[in-house]
Design a protein around this motif. Structure first.
Motif, PDB file in Angstrom:
ATOM      1  N   ASP A   1      -2.168  -5.697  -0.917  1.00 51.57           N
ATOM      2  CA  ASP A   1      -2.416  -6.303  -2.233  1.00 51.57           C
ATOM      3  C   ASP A   1      -3.805  -6.933  -2.322  1.00 51.57           C
ATOM      4  N   PRO A   2      -4.270  -7.647  -1.284  1.00 51.20           N
ATOM      5  CA  PRO A   2      -5.627  -8.196  -1.347  1.00 51.20           C
ATOM      6  C   PRO A   2      -6.706  -7.113  -1.436  1.00 51.20           C
ATOM      7  N   ALA A   3      -6.497  -5.952  -0.813  1.00 51.49           N
ATOM      8  CA  ALA A   3      -7.477  -4.873  -0.910  1.00 51.49           C
ATOM      9  C   ALA A   3      -7.556  -4.340  -2.341  1.00 51.49           C
ATOM     10  N   LYS A   4      -6.404  -4.216  -2.999  1.00 57.58           N
ATOM     11  CA  LYS A   4      -6.388  -3.793  -4.411  1.00 57.58           C
ATOM     12  C   LYS A   4      -7.083  -4.846  -5.275  1.00 57.58           C
ATOM     13  N   ALA A   5      -6.812  -6.130  -4.977  1.00 52.14           N
ATOM     14  CA  ALA A   5      -7.455  -7.212  -5.732  1.00 52.14           C
ATOM     15  C   ALA A   5      -8.968  -7.176  -5.542  1.00 52.14           C
ATOM     16  N   PHE A   6      -9.401  -6.829  -4.346  1.00 51.79           N
ATOM     17  CA  PHE A   6     -10.837  -6.714  -4.057  1.00 51.79           C
ATOM     18  C   PHE A   6     -11.465  -5.636  -4.944  1.00 51.79           C
ATOM     19  N   MET A   7     -10.804  -4.492  -5.073  1.00 51.87           N
ATOM     20  CA  MET A   7     -11.344  -3.407  -5.894  1.00 51.87           C
ATOM     21  C   MET A   7     -11.410  -3.802  -7.370  1.00 51.87           C
ATOM     22  N   ARG A   8     -10.412  -4.549  -7.833  1.00 49.62           N
ATOM     23  CA  ARG A   8     -10.464  -5.027  -9.221  1.00 49.62           C
ATOM     24  C   ARG A   8     -11.666  -5.960  -9.397  1.00 49.62           C
ATOM     25  N   LYS A   9     -11.870  -6.857  -8.447  1.00 48.12           N
ATOM     26  CA  LYS A   9     -12.983  -7.803  -8.528  1.00 48.12           C
ATOM     27  C   LYS A   9     -14.317  -7.059  -8.551  1.00 48.12           C
ATOM     28  N   ALA A  10     -14.438  -6.015  -7.725  1.00 47.69           N
ATOM     29  CA  ALA A  10     -15.676  -5.238  -7.689  1.00 47.69           C
ATOM     30  C   ALA A  10     -15.891  -4.499  -9.004  1.00 47.69           C
ATOM     31  N   ALA A  11     -14.808  -3.937  -9.574  1.00 47.44           N
ATOM     32  CA  ALA A  11     -14.919  -3.203 -10.835  1.00 47.44           C
ATOM     33  C   ALA A  11     -15.300  -4.113 -11.990  1.00 47.44           C
ATOM     34  N   VAL A  12     -14.712  -5.315 -12.014  1.00 45.07           N
ATOM     35  CA  VAL A  12     -15.065  -6.293 -13.057  1.00 45.07           C
ATOM     36  C   VAL A  12     -16.517  -6.722 -12.883  1.00 45.07           C
ATOM     37  N   GLY A  13     -16.933  -6.915 -11.632  1.00 41.51           N
ATOM     38  CA  GLY A  13     -18.330  -7.257 -11.368  1.00 41.51           C
ATOM     39  C   GLY A  13     -19.287  -6.161 -11.783  1.00 41.51           C
ATOM     40  N   ALA A  14     -18.802  -4.928 -11.807  1.00 39.10           N
ATOM     41  CA  ALA A  14     -19.636  -3.793 -12.211  1.00 39.10           C
ATOM     42  C   ALA A  14     -19.683  -3.616 -13.724  1.00 39.10           C
ATOM     43  N   GLY A  15     -18.916  -4.433 -14.460  1.00 40.40           N
ATOM     44  CA  GLY A  15     -19.020  -4.407 -15.914  1.00 40.40           C
ATOM     45  C   GLY A  15     -17.763  -4.036 -16.668  1.00 40.40           C
ATOM     46  N   ILE A  16     -16.674  -3.678 -15.981  1.00 36.11           N
ATOM     47  CA  ILE A  16     -15.445  -3.278 -16.664  1.00 36.11           C
ATOM     48  C   ILE A  16     -14.666  -4.521 -17.093  1.00 36.11           C
ATOM     49  N   ASP A  17     -14.172  -4.517 -18.321  1.00 37.07           N
ATOM     50  CA  ASP A  17     -13.305  -5.585 -18.821  1.00 37.07           C
ATOM     51  C   ASP A  17     -11.983  -5.498 -18.055  1.00 37.07           C
ATOM     52  N   THR A  18     -11.572  -6.593 -17.429  1.00 36.21           N
ATOM     53  CA  THR A  18     -10.352  -6.566 -16.610  1.00 36.21           C
ATOM     54  C   THR A  18      -9.128  -6.142 -17.408  1.00 36.21           C
ATOM     55  N   GLU A  19      -9.137  -6.424 -18.729  1.00 40.52           N
ATOM     56  CA  GLU A  19      -8.003  -6.052 -19.571  1.00 40.52           C
ATOM     57  C   GLU A  19      -7.976  -4.560 -19.878  1.00 40.52           C
ATOM     58  N   MET A  20      -9.079  -3.880 -19.619  1.00 37.99           N
ATOM     59  CA  MET A  20      -9.149  -2.430 -19.853  1.00 37.99           C
ATOM     60  C   MET A  20      -9.104  -1.652 -18.545  1.00 37.99           C
ATOM     61  N   LEU A  21      -8.745  -2.346 -17.464  1.00 32.10           N
ATOM     62  CA  LEU A  21      -8.736  -1.720 -16.137  1.00 32.10           C
ATOM     63  C   LEU A  21      -7.318  -1.637 -15.588  1.00 32.10           C
ATOM     64  N   THR A  22      -6.964  -0.474 -15.066  1.00 34.86           N
ATOM     65  CA  THR A  22      -5.690  -0.272 -14.386  1.00 34.86           C
ATOM     66  C   THR A  22      -5.971   0.287 -12.999  1.00 34.86           C
ATOM     67  N   ILE A  23      -5.322  -0.295 -11.999  1.00 39.21           N
ATOM     68  CA  ILE A  23      -5.402   0.232 -10.645  1.00 39.21           C
ATOM     69  C   ILE A  23      -4.262   1.232 -10.464  1.00 39.21           C
ATOM     70  N   ALA A  24      -4.582   2.459 -10.109  1.00 39.31           N
ATOM     71  CA  ALA A  24      -3.575   3.508  -9.916  1.00 39.31           C
ATOM     72  C   ALA A  24      -3.514   3.900  -8.449  1.00 39.31           C
ATOM     73  N   LEU A  25      -2.329   4.269  -7.996  1.00 35.15           N
ATOM     74  CA  LEU A  25      -2.148   4.688  -6.613  1.00 35.15           C
ATOM     75  C   LEU A  25      -2.423   6.191  -6.502  1.00 35.15           C
ATOM     76  N   GLU A  26      -3.213   6.565  -5.526  1.00 33.59           N
ATOM     77  CA  GLU A  26      -3.705   7.935  -5.417  1.00 33.59           C
ATOM     78  C   GLU A  26      -2.601   8.995  -5.372  1.00 33.59           C
ATOM     79  N   PRO A  27      -1.588   8.874  -4.513  1.00 29.56           N
ATOM     80  CA  PRO A  27      -0.565   9.926  -4.494  1.00 29.56           C
ATOM     81  C   PRO A  27       0.261   9.996  -5.767  1.00 29.56           C
ATOM     82  N   GLU A  28       0.464   8.850  -6.425  1.00 27.99           N
ATOM     83  CA  GLU A  28       1.194   8.862  -7.695  1.00 27.99           C
ATOM     84  C   GLU A  28       0.385   9.564  -8.776  1.00 27.99           C
ATOM     85  N   ALA A  29      -0.918   9.337  -8.774  1.00 28.01           N
ATOM     86  CA  ALA A  29      -1.782  10.028  -9.734  1.00 28.01           C
ATOM     87  C   ALA A  29      -1.724  11.541  -9.499  1.00 28.01           C
ATOM     88  N   ALA A  30      -1.752  11.946  -8.246  1.00 29.61           N
ATOM     89  CA  ALA A  30      -1.674  13.372  -7.921  1.00 29.61           C
ATOM     90  C   ALA A  30      -0.366  13.970  -8.413  1.00 29.61           C
TER      91      ALA A  30
END
Length: 596
Positions: free
Chosen positions: A178-207
């Motif tokens: 969970d902290p690793a996923k939270a880290f990626m959200r923090k990095a994405a928000v820092g890169a300019g994405i609105d946190t409310e427009m961001l969804t973290i998806a799991l790779e095998p589920e997406a496949a």
């Protein structure tokens, strides 16, 4: 992220905000390669699999690829320079000019998050020459480059598209913490994405989303398999997402309404394609010896980098039980350094090499190419394939793993004929299917997920989750060594107040864990700490298999310490979401782990 009732509407608007999107964009940030894809609402309605997939040009070969190398280069002043294939090419130029030592070059750094256990953990990376840099900077700048590149491509189709018009999907391994996923959200928000427009998806589920939308699939033995059978009500399947770094495994059962539930919590390990590359580089280093290896690392660090890239391309030609000799080009510096450090001896005179794993290889040379029998080349895959198949056997032996009839193999490593054959021969009674373009099935599926996230209905909790609390000391229940006195009361501290237990079925979008607390019970600052455990019923937060993963409420929050607070958590989504509410004062907050 904390606010009171007057500000709460901002968060409650999140779902309606996402409903107004014009574009769904997905970023697959991989260990070895990264890329992105996107589609409009109209594209999705016409054909869910119809997505724009970025084509990248490798300047060293002029070849087109659906992903670019996960490499990033910073200047001597730690300013972003280049990403991807361009970063590789620029860094190789710097090495040739002997001007690389003060630049910062990072590659294959995604795996640094594999072991992150706490949102408060400071993660640093070392570049190719050992210089440190904060991981958050490296990930944020990498994502910023991909976001800017995607926006440029999107504006070629819709010139008026803006960042806030896009629903963003960022894929991560299902086995990540969970902290690793939270880290990626923090990095994405820092890169300019609105946190409310961001969804973290799991790779095998997406496949799995992508595979479900393909009418027909070919199996690894060349037969045609009906995907409708795989996704019919009651059927069970397993997704093996074989990437460069991790092997991510999830098992699903299709429910009566067509949605799916997770049968077994996500598992896997770091047995991906880079393990195969590592076996080859080990062969090269054992071939030339430690002296030559140290010489190259010090004076020509680009050589092993080039050797690995040559092998990455050549290994795709390795087939099971082939009688065709495997050929791979090796940089000339390797032979020259060997001759210089071995009293003039020619590298081409070597006939046998024994690796660190005591595997012996018979080798020969023709021109600038190293030649191996195909059966020897297969040895590079042996450990990785063995780890994967052994783990799958354990999954199938579990109670909930029985009855699985189909293996869906996706990811870049899934295109390896050796891996395909290894899985097929280990599980001959199952259908093993691989989608066309397995390497980018996660990307296409992530876009579909952004348009329609309803496929996954239930998941299995990876851990037991609980809050650090104290209770009035009970000698029949508590450890005598943990007894202490405070405010005239005999207490026992560091108790694990369980909210959800490991392997519990949790429903997507519903709050499963709920507790009513008085904040002063957590201490003078009223901070609330969340812990996880691999055990079903941990007693204390400092037990051997427990670890702190983050704050529910940090010191300095705006809640009232002497008023009851209701804390609810949503564990069914890909990230842990919190809802904290004080009924009397009507103070409320909602946020993801690591945001507050």
């Amino acid at each position: 992220m904390m606010w009171t009732t007057d500000q709460e509407d901002r968060y409650e608007m999140a779902s309606s905000k996402q409903d107004k999107y014009l574009l769904v964009a997905a970023i697959d940030f991989g260990t070895t390669y990264s890329g992105y894809a996107f589609s409009t609402r109209y594209d999705f309605q016409r054909d869910p699999t119809n997505t724009f997939l970025k084509q990248w040009v490798d300047p060293t070969s002029s070849m087109m690829n659906n992903k670019t190398s996960t490499c990033i280069l910073f200047t001597k002043k730690k300013k972003f320079s280049k990403f991807g294939f361009e970063a590789e090419a620029k860094y190789l130029d710097l090495i040739l000019d002997k001007d690389h030592m003060n630049w910062y070059f990072f590659r294959r750094f995604k795996m640094s998050l594999y072991d992150v256990q706490s949102t408060d953990e400071e993660v640093y990376l070392e570049d190719e020459t050992g210089k440190p840099m904060a991981a958050l900077i490296v990930f944020t700048e990498s994502l910023k480059y991909l976001i800017d590149s995607l926006l440029n491509d999107a504006r070629k189709q819709q010139s008026e598209i803006h960042l806030q018009d896009i629903k963003w999907i960022l894929t991560v391994p299902a086995i990540w913490s969970d902290p690793a996923k939270a880290f990626m959200r923090k990095a994405a928000v820092g890169a300019g994405i609105d946190t409310e427009m961001l969804t973290i998806a799991l790779e095998p589920e997406a496949a799995a989303m992508y595979v479900k939308h393909i009418p027909l699939e070919r199996s690894v033995d060349g037969k045609t398999g009906d995907v409708f059978q795989t996704f019919s009500a009651g059927s069970k399947y397993i997704v093996v997402d074989a990437g460069g770094g991790t092997i991510d495994i999830t098992a699903h059962q299709v429910m009566e309404d067509g949605n799916v539930k997770e049968l077994i919590k996500a598992t896997g390990g770091d047995w991906g394609g880079t393990r195969v590359d590592g076996e080859y580089i080990d062969l090269i280093k054992c071939l030339i010896g430690r002296t030559a290896t140290d010489d190259l690392n010090q004076n020509a660090p680009n050589v092993f980098f080039e050797a690995c890239r040559e092998f990455e391309s050549a290994k795709r030609t390795i087939k099971p039980k082939s009688d065709i000799t495997f050929n791979v080009r090796i940089p000339s510096d390797i032979g020259e350094t060997y001759t210089r450090t071995h009293s003039g001896k020619n590298l081409k005179s070597v006939e046998y090499v024994t690796t660190k794993r005591k595997k012996q290889f018979k080798i020969s040379f023709i021109g600038d190419k190293l030649r191996l029998a195909s059966s020897d080349a297969e040895k590079f895959f042996a450990k990785s394939v063995k780890k994967i198949t052994k783990h799958l056997k354990k999954v199938f032996k579990q109670k909930d793993g029985r009855g699985i009839s189909t293996i869906i193999l996706v990811g870049g490593y899934a295109e390896s004929l050796i891996l395909m054959e290894g899985i097929k021969s280990s599980f001959p009674h199952m259908r093993t299917i691989i989608p066309q373009g397995a390497a980018w099935s996660v990307l296409r599926g992530a876009v579909i997920f952004g348009h329609d996230p309803s496929l996954i209905r239930q998941r299995r909790s990876k851990y037991s989750y609980g809050i650090d609390v104290f209770e009035k000391f009970n000698p029949a229940k508590h450890d005598e060594n943990r007894k202490y006195e405070k405010d005239g009361e005999i207490r026992c501290g560091k108790i694990f107040s369980k909210l959800v237990e490991v392997d519990q079925t949790v429903t997507v979008g519903e709050y499963q864990g709920e507790g009513v607390y008085t904040l002063h019970a957590f201490g003078t600052k009223g901070d609330v700490k969340l812990y996880s455990s691999t055990e079903m019923n941990p007693q204390y937060v400092d037990d051997e298999n427990c670890f702190f993963i983050g704050y529910i409420l940090k010191p300095g929050h705006s809640f009232l310490l002497n008023e009851d607070i209701v804390i609810k958590m949503c564990f069914g989504e890909t990230e842990i979401e919190f809802n904290a509410h004080q009924p009397k004062s009507q103070k409320t907050a909602k946020y993801y782990l690591g945001q507050n």
